[in-house]
Design a protein around this motif. Structure first.
Motif, PDB file in Angstrom:
ATOM      1  N   GLN A  24      25.244  60.852  33.028  1.00 35.87           N
ATOM      2  CA  GLN A  24      25.475  59.650  32.780  1.00 35.87           C
ATOM      3  C   GLN A  24      26.274  58.743  33.608  1.00 35.87           C
ATOM      4  O   GLN A  24      26.951  59.132  34.279  1.00 35.87           O
ATOM      5  CB  GLN A  24      25.809  59.719  31.317  1.00 35.87           C
ATOM      6  N   ARG A  25      25.637  57.423  33.827  1.00 35.13           N
ATOM      7  CA  ARG A  25      26.553  56.332  34.288  1.00 35.13           C
ATOM      8  C   ARG A  25      27.346  55.630  33.308  1.00 35.13           C
ATOM      9  O   ARG A  25      26.944  55.245  32.258  1.00 35.13           O
ATOM     10  CB  ARG A  25      25.777  55.496  35.076  1.00 35.13           C
ATOM     11  N   ALA A  26      28.704  55.686  33.384  1.00 36.71           N
ATOM     12  CA  ALA A  26      29.548  55.217  32.226  1.00 36.71           C
ATOM     13  C   ALA A  26      30.395  53.790  32.749  1.00 36.71           C
ATOM     14  O   ALA A  26      30.877  53.797  33.685  1.00 36.71           O
ATOM     15  CB  ALA A  26      30.490  56.185  31.757  1.00 36.71           C
ATOM     16  N   PHE A  27      30.530  53.158  31.855  1.00 37.29           N
ATOM     17  CA  PHE A  27      31.386  51.910  32.113  1.00 37.29           C
ATOM     18  C   PHE A  27      31.915  51.223  30.794  1.00 37.29           C
ATOM     19  O   PHE A  27      31.160  51.535  29.712  1.00 37.29           O
ATOM     20  CB  PHE A  27      30.761  50.843  33.009  1.00 37.29           C
ATOM     21  N   LEU A  28      32.984  50.481  30.864  1.00 38.50           N
ATOM     22  CA  LEU A  28      33.424  49.867  29.806  1.00 38.50           C
ATOM     23  C   LEU A  28      32.729  48.527  29.253  1.00 38.50           C
ATOM     24  O   LEU A  28      32.389  47.654  30.293  1.00 38.50           O
ATOM     25  CB  LEU A  28      34.818  49.748  30.222  1.00 38.50           C
ATOM     26  N   VAL A  29      32.614  48.481  28.148  1.00 34.65           N
ATOM     27  CA  VAL A  29      32.011  47.445  27.421  1.00 34.65           C
ATOM     28  C   VAL A  29      33.023  46.716  26.440  1.00 34.65           C
ATOM     29  O   VAL A  29      33.663  47.523  25.686  1.00 34.65           O
ATOM     30  CB  VAL A  29      30.593  47.442  26.800  1.00 34.65           C
ATOM     31  N   HIS A  30      32.780  45.465  26.013  1.00 33.92           N
ATOM     32  CA  HIS A  30      33.965  44.936  25.047  1.00 33.92           C
ATOM     33  C   HIS A  30      33.265  43.691  24.315  1.00 33.92           C
ATOM     34  O   HIS A  30      32.315  43.343  24.727  1.00 33.92           O
ATOM     35  CB  HIS A  30      35.237  44.694  25.867  1.00 33.92           C
ATOM     36  N   ALA A  47      45.668  31.385   8.559  1.00 35.81           N
ATOM     37  CA  ALA A  47      45.813  32.589   9.222  1.00 35.81           C
ATOM     38  C   ALA A  47      44.396  32.526  10.427  1.00 35.81           C
ATOM     39  O   ALA A  47      43.292  32.264   9.665  1.00 35.81           O
ATOM     40  CB  ALA A  47      45.876  33.965   8.256  1.00 35.81           C
ATOM     41  N   SER A  48      44.779  33.344  11.310  1.00 34.54           N
ATOM     42  CA  SER A  48      43.772  33.538  12.091  1.00 34.54           C
ATOM     43  C   SER A  48      43.817  35.134  12.740  1.00 34.54           C
ATOM     44  O   SER A  48      44.785  35.356  12.815  1.00 34.54           O
ATOM     45  CB  SER A  48      43.552  32.751  13.374  1.00 34.54           C
ATOM     46  N   ILE A  49      42.708  35.565  12.777  1.00 33.20           N
ATOM     47  CA  ILE A  49      42.629  37.124  13.403  1.00 33.20           C
ATOM     48  C   ILE A  49      41.832  37.329  14.466  1.00 33.20           C
ATOM     49  O   ILE A  49      41.064  36.598  14.614  1.00 33.20           O
ATOM     50  CB  ILE A  49      42.328  38.406  12.316  1.00 33.20           C
ATOM     51  N   GLU A  50      42.231  38.055  15.445  1.00 31.19           N
ATOM     52  CA  GLU A  50      41.606  38.446  16.651  1.00 31.19           C
ATOM     53  C   GLU A  50      40.990  39.835  16.589  1.00 31.19           C
ATOM     54  O   GLU A  50      41.823  40.653  16.163  1.00 31.19           O
ATOM     55  CB  GLU A  50      42.491  38.298  17.683  1.00 31.19           C
ATOM     56  N   VAL A  51      39.755  40.289  16.746  1.00 29.07           N
ATOM     57  CA  VAL A  51      39.317  41.619  16.576  1.00 29.07           C
ATOM     58  C   VAL A  51      38.850  41.762  18.020  1.00 29.07           C
ATOM     59  O   VAL A  51      37.906  41.014  18.489  1.00 29.07           O
ATOM     60  CB  VAL A  51      38.318  41.809  15.632  1.00 29.07           C
ATOM     61  N   PHE A  52      39.286  42.902  18.804  1.00 28.11           N
ATOM     62  CA  PHE A  52      38.824  43.433  20.141  1.00 28.11           C
ATOM     63  C   PHE A  52      38.115  44.593  19.806  1.00 28.11           C
ATOM     64  O   PHE A  52      38.793  45.601  19.436  1.00 28.11           O
ATOM     65  CB  PHE A  52      40.029  43.326  20.987  1.00 28.11           C
ATOM     66  N   ALA A  53      36.920  44.620  20.201  1.00 28.08           N
ATOM     67  CA  ALA A  53      36.043  46.004  19.965  1.00 28.08           C
ATOM     68  C   ALA A  53      35.760  46.417  21.554  1.00 28.08           C
ATOM     69  O   ALA A  53      35.457  45.679  22.294  1.00 28.08           O
ATOM     70  CB  ALA A  53      34.823  45.904  19.602  1.00 28.08           C
ATOM     71  N   PHE A  54      36.096  47.667  21.688  1.00 28.16           N
ATOM     72  CA  PHE A  54      35.666  48.365  23.185  1.00 28.16           C
ATOM     73  C   PHE A  54      35.054  49.638  23.122  1.00 28.16           C
ATOM     74  O   PHE A  54      35.275  50.447  22.164  1.00 28.16           O
ATOM     75  CB  PHE A  54      36.764  48.090  24.028  1.00 28.16           C
ATOM     76  N   GLY A  55      34.577  50.060  24.179  1.00 29.69           N
ATOM     77  CA  GLY A  55      33.999  51.352  24.096  1.00 29.69           C
ATOM     78  C   GLY A  55      33.382  51.717  25.384  1.00 29.69           C
ATOM     79  O   GLY A  55      33.301  50.891  26.343  1.00 29.69           O
ATOM     80  N   THR A  56      32.850  52.706  25.692  1.00 31.33           N
ATOM     81  CA  THR A  56      32.148  53.311  26.888  1.00 31.33           C
ATOM     82  C   THR A  56      30.777  53.322  26.782  1.00 31.33           C
ATOM     83  O   THR A  56      29.951  54.004  25.890  1.00 31.33           O
ATOM     84  CB  THR A  56      32.613  54.705  27.118  1.00 31.33           C
ATOM     85  N   ALA A  57      29.941  52.577  27.481  1.00 35.30           N
ATOM     86  CA  ALA A  57      28.604  52.464  27.586  1.00 35.30           C
ATOM     87  C   ALA A  57      27.944  53.531  28.402  1.00 35.30           C
ATOM     88  O   ALA A  57      28.477  53.904  29.615  1.00 35.30           O
ATOM     89  CB  ALA A  57      28.110  50.963  27.976  1.00 35.30           C
ATOM     90  N   LEU A  58      26.883  54.185  27.982  1.00 35.54           N
ATOM     91  CA  LEU A  58      26.377  55.238  29.056  1.00 35.54           C
ATOM     92  C   LEU A  58      24.928  54.917  29.416  1.00 35.54           C
ATOM     93  O   LEU A  58      23.936  54.445  28.370  1.00 35.54           O
ATOM     94  CB  LEU A  58      26.427  56.606  28.149  1.00 35.54           C
ATOM     95  N   ILE A  59      24.626  55.095  30.480  1.00 35.71           N
ATOM     96  CA  ILE A  59      23.028  54.944  30.929  1.00 35.71           C
ATOM     97  C   ILE A  59      22.663  56.230  31.545  1.00 35.71           C
ATOM     98  O   ILE A  59      23.458  56.614  32.495  1.00 35.71           O
ATOM     99  CB  ILE A  59      22.898  53.749  31.886  1.00 35.71           C
ATOM    100  N   PRO A  60      21.617  56.857  31.121  1.00 39.32           N
ATOM    101  CA  PRO A  60      21.286  58.100  31.830  1.00 39.32           C
ATOM    102  C   PRO A  60      20.825  57.832  33.257  1.00 39.32           C
ATOM    103  O   PRO A  60      19.943  56.820  33.523  1.00 39.32           O
ATOM    104  CB  PRO A  60      19.963  58.761  31.053  1.00 39.32           C
ATOM    105  N   GLU A  61      20.987  58.667  34.121  1.00 32.34           N
ATOM    106  CA  GLU A  61      20.879  58.525  35.420  1.00 32.34           C
ATOM    107  C   GLU A  61      19.345  58.926  35.642  1.00 32.34           C
ATOM    108  O   GLU A  61      19.027  60.190  35.299  1.00 32.34           O
ATOM    109  CB  GLU A  61      21.876  59.356  36.474  1.00 32.34           C
ATOM    110  N   ARG A  62      18.772  58.101  36.229  1.00 31.84           N
ATOM    111  CA  ARG A  62      16.980  58.680  36.233  1.00 31.84           C
ATOM    112  C   ARG A  62      16.846  59.369  37.369  1.00 31.84           C
ATOM    113  O   ARG A  62      15.561  60.229  37.430  1.00 31.84           O
ATOM    114  CB  ARG A  62      16.375  57.290  36.164  1.00 31.84           C
TER     115      ARG A  62
END
Length: 167
Positions: free
Chosen positions: A57-63, A134-149
């Motif tokens: 897999q090719r992995a990279f950060l997404v947010h 009041a205000s809130i900030e939500v930050f979502a992040f994760g590791t995106a995966l793409i299968p190597e073809r």
């Protein structure tokens, strides 16, 4: 008499704020539901490892990040609720909207880069207090995966421990 006019103005502004806030919240929920169906093909998981560890897999950060503020009416009602204690439902819906919006923006980032699978999804939340609302900030992040073809499936080599000479 002036006090009565000020009270009437305060009640009128609260009423306008209630209806305007309810309309904006309803429109935002409709937008979220529509985009959630559009991004249903981008799967997100909180697990640390991908379901299939054999395929390279090719992995990279997404947010995705969002800042949402409460309206004056909800803040006023929440302030009254704090006097007596209990659940503050107006802030619960605010958190839910922010979390869902941040996740949608994360999915958008993943799809833009060609990924359809995001693992290890996490949320960070920050409260931003600017004055009375009041205000809130939500930050979502994760590791995106793409299968190597082009890569052949990786098969984990079987390693045998070296033989220990007898003494």
């Amino acid at each position: 008499m002036l006090d009565l006019i000020e009270l009437g103005l305060f009640v009128a502004l609260l009423t306008i704020g209630f209806f305007a806030g309810a309309i904006v919240e309803k429109q935002h929920y409709e937008s979220i539901r529509k985009r959630e169906s559009e991004y249903a093909d981008v799967l997100t998981f909180a697990v640390r490892f991908p379901p299939d560890r054999v395929t390279p897999q090719r992995a990279f950060l997404v947010h995705g990040t969002v800042v949402i503020s409460s309206d004056y009416f909800k803040t006023f009602v929440a302030g009254l609720r704090n006097l007596f204690g209990g659940r503050v439902r107006s802030y619960e819906t605010l958190m839910e909207r922010a979390r869902r919006e941040a996740l949608l923006r994360l999915k958008h980032d993943a799809r833009r880069q060609g990924a359809r699978l995001v693992i290890c999804v996490r949320f960070e939340t920050t409260t931003i207090s600017t004055g009375w609302v009041a205000s809130i900030e939500v930050f979502a992040f994760g590791t995106a995966l793409i299968p190597e073809r082009d890569a052949a499936p990786a098969i984990a080599p079987v390693l045998t421990p070296p033989a220990i000479p007898a003494v």
